[in-house]
Design an enzyme around this catalytic site. Structure first.
Site, PDB file in Angstrom:
ATOM      1  N   SER A 225     121.130  59.706  69.089  1.00 43.49           N
ATOM      2  CA  SER A 225     120.352  59.656  67.842  1.00 43.49           C
ATOM      3  C   SER A 225     118.842  59.756  68.064  1.00 43.49           C
ATOM      4  O   SER A 225     118.060  59.096  67.376  1.00 43.49           O
ATOM      5  CB  SER A 225     120.699  58.399  67.045  1.00 43.49           C
ATOM      6  OG  SER A 225     122.068  58.427  66.670  1.00 43.49           O
TER       7      SER A 225
ATOM      8  N   ASN B 162     122.363  69.766  72.653  1.00 42.60           N
ATOM      9  CA  ASN B 162     123.818  69.948  72.669  1.00 42.60           C
ATOM     10  C   ASN B 162     124.259  70.288  71.248  1.00 42.60           C
ATOM     11  O   ASN B 162     124.296  69.417  70.378  1.00 42.60           O
ATOM     12  CB  ASN B 162     124.479  68.643  73.148  1.00 42.60           C
ATOM     13  CG  ASN B 162     125.986  68.698  73.058  1.00 42.60           C
ATOM     14  OD1 ASN B 162     126.576  69.765  72.889  1.00 42.60           O
ATOM     15  ND2 ASN B 162     126.619  67.537  73.179  1.00 42.60           N
TER      16      ASN B 162
ATOM     17  N   GLY C  18     125.414  60.082  67.485  1.00 42.18           N
ATOM     18  CA  GLY C  18     125.783  60.550  66.146  1.00 42.18           C
ATOM     19  C   GLY C  18     125.877  59.432  65.121  1.00 42.18           C
ATOM     20  O   GLY C  18     126.396  59.636  64.028  1.00 42.18           O
TER      21      GLY C  18
ATOM     22  N   HIS D 102     130.536  64.429  78.861  1.00 40.86           N
ATOM     23  CA  HIS D 102     130.081  63.948  77.553  1.00 40.86           C
ATOM     24  C   HIS D 102     131.118  62.973  77.001  1.00 40.86           C
ATOM     25  O   HIS D 102     132.322  63.152  77.203  1.00 40.86           O
ATOM     26  CB  HIS D 102     129.890  65.133  76.595  1.00 40.86           C
ATOM     27  CG  HIS D 102     129.169  64.732  75.343  1.00 40.86           C
ATOM     28  ND1 HIS D 102     129.811  64.117  74.296  1.00 40.86           N
ATOM     29  CD2 HIS D 102     127.868  64.833  74.988  1.00 40.86           C
ATOM     30  CE1 HIS D 102     128.922  63.863  73.350  1.00 40.86           C
ATOM     31  NE2 HIS D 102     127.731  64.294  73.744  1.00 40.86           N
TER      32      HIS D 102
ATOM     33  N   LYS E 235     127.138  71.154  70.218  1.00 41.02           N
ATOM     34  CA  LYS E 235     128.548  70.796  69.965  1.00 41.02           C
ATOM     35  C   LYS E 235     129.256  71.963  69.254  1.00 41.02           C
ATOM     36  O   LYS E 235     128.879  73.117  69.461  1.00 41.02           O
ATOM     37  CB  LYS E 235     128.639  69.507  69.151  1.00 41.02           C
ATOM     38  CG  LYS E 235     127.780  68.387  69.748  1.00 41.02           C
ATOM     39  CD  LYS E 235     128.091  67.049  69.184  1.00 41.02           C
ATOM     40  CE  LYS E 235     127.059  66.049  69.659  1.00 41.02           C
ATOM     41  NZ  LYS E 235     127.406  64.685  69.363  1.00 41.02           N
TER      42      LYS E 235
ATOM     43  N   GLU F  23     132.373  62.617  74.215  1.00 41.85           N
ATOM     44  CA  GLU F  23     133.410  63.239  73.374  1.00 41.85           C
ATOM     45  C   GLU F  23     134.488  63.886  74.245  1.00 41.85           C
ATOM     46  O   GLU F  23     135.670  63.861  73.909  1.00 41.85           O
ATOM     47  CB  GLU F  23     132.766  64.257  72.418  1.00 41.85           C
ATOM     48  CG  GLU F  23     131.970  63.546  71.326  1.00 41.85           C
ATOM     49  CD  GLU F  23     130.796  64.324  70.764  1.00 41.85           C
ATOM     50  OE1 GLU F  23     130.722  65.556  70.935  1.00 41.85           O
ATOM     51  OE2 GLU F  23     129.919  63.678  70.146  1.00 41.85           O
TER      52      GLU F  23
HETATM   53  C1  PEP Z   1     125.013  63.948  72.001  1.00 39.54           C
HETATM   54  O1  PEP Z   1     125.996  64.400  71.455  1.00 39.54           O
HETATM   55  O2  PEP Z   1     124.877  64.079  73.221  1.00 39.54           O
HETATM   56  C2  PEP Z   1     124.024  63.230  71.191  1.00 39.54           C
HETATM   57  C3  PEP Z   1     123.097  62.553  71.799  1.00 39.54           C
HETATM   58  O3  PEP Z   1     124.150  63.345  69.835  1.00 39.54           O
HETATM   59  P1  PEP Z   1     123.147  62.757  68.717  1.00 39.54           P
HETATM   60  O4  PEP Z   1     121.753  63.106  69.146  1.00 39.54           O
HETATM   61  O5  PEP Z   1     123.534  63.434  67.454  1.00 39.54           O
HETATM   62  O6  PEP Z   1     123.368  61.278  68.693  1.00 39.54           O
END
Ligand code: PEP
Length: 249
Positions: A212, A9, A172, A94, A11, A96
């Site tokens: 992460s 993803n 994140g 998601h 973003k 967000e």
């Molecule tokens: C995500 O945005 O779906 C995500 C898992 O981000 P990150 O890997 O940066 O935590």
């Protein structure tokens, strides 16, 4: 049998130039063939990505989609438009989108239906916030997210869903659920789906972990029996890291 899937993803990152470089690097990388690799660039880079990925096995996803067929929805993008540039998956729900853009369970339900009607496979994200985990409500929270937006689907429609369990406190933040926490939740999700549908349906659904994931922790997380892959944010923006994660199975 369910697939192993790694989805990136991106973003709101990568302009056309950066997207092109990243995809070219991925095309040159040695990617494990048994894993389905998906990338989700921003809308503006989907057509470009489709061209650059032509003849490869990497699949395209969008990060969102509008629930209507077409019409006066300034700034929005329809399922049909996504299909016309080679998109086959769509990330829905998601955290967000839920938190910043107020997407609720009812809206997500209509988006899931719209995606499936247009033969796009939803990568449906669920997961609790930190308070939910601290209060011991994480299982209840994901159960509600699943039943409110997905459990109206027929068994056959359910076969086209990919689930991404993404604890919001791990997205994140650099903090990851332990492999055991991920496995416990994935087993719980699978059992919940089996109770509603059947063991056969539940066993066929890929459940990804997100939050992460990095080259250094991917192997331990993916070693768990019910973790079928990952939804990767930050680490998907570096071809080297994304490749290492893909090859961690
Ligand atoms: C995500 O945005 O779906 C995500 C898992 O981000 P990150 O890997 O940066 O935590």
């Amino acid at each position: 049998m369910r697939k192993n899937i790694i989805a990136g993803n991106w973003k709101m990152n990568a302009d056309a130039q950066a997207a092109s470089t990243l995809i070219k690097n991925l095309n040159e990388a040695d990617l494990a063939e048994k894993t389905e690799v998906i990338i989700a660039p921003s809308y503006t880079n989907l057509a470009l990505a489709n061209e650059l990925l032509s003849g490869t096995s990497i699949r395209l996803s969008s990060q969102n989609m509008h629930q209507a067929d077409k019409g006066a929805f300034t700034g929005e993008v329809s399922a049909e438009m996504l299909k016309s540039v080679g998109v086959s998956y769509v990330i829905l729900g998601h955290s967000e989108r839920r938190a910043i853009f107020n997407e609720d369970a009812q809206l997500l339900k209509t988006k899931v239906d719209q995606a499936l009607e247009n033969e796009l496979k939803p990568i449906f994200c669920i997961g609790e916030e930190l308070k939910g985990r601290q209060d011991g409500k994480h299982f209840d929270i994901v159960e509600s997210q699943l039943s409110e937006s997905l459990f109206h689907l027929s068994a056959n429609a359910m076969r086209n869903i990919v689930i991404a369990y993404e604890p919001v406190w791990a997205i994140g933040t650099g903090e990851t659920a332990s492999p055991e926490q991920a496995q416990d939740m994935h087993v719980h999700i699978r059992q919940f789906i089996a109770d509603k549908y059947s063991v056969e349906i539940a066993d066929g659904i890929s459940i990804l972990y997100g939050g992460s994931v990095k080259p250094g922790n991917a192997k331990d997380i993916f070693a768990k029996a019910d973790v079928d892959g990952g939804l990767i944010g930050g680490a998907a923006l570096k071809a080297e890291d994304f490749t290492a994660i893909i090859n961690s199975f």
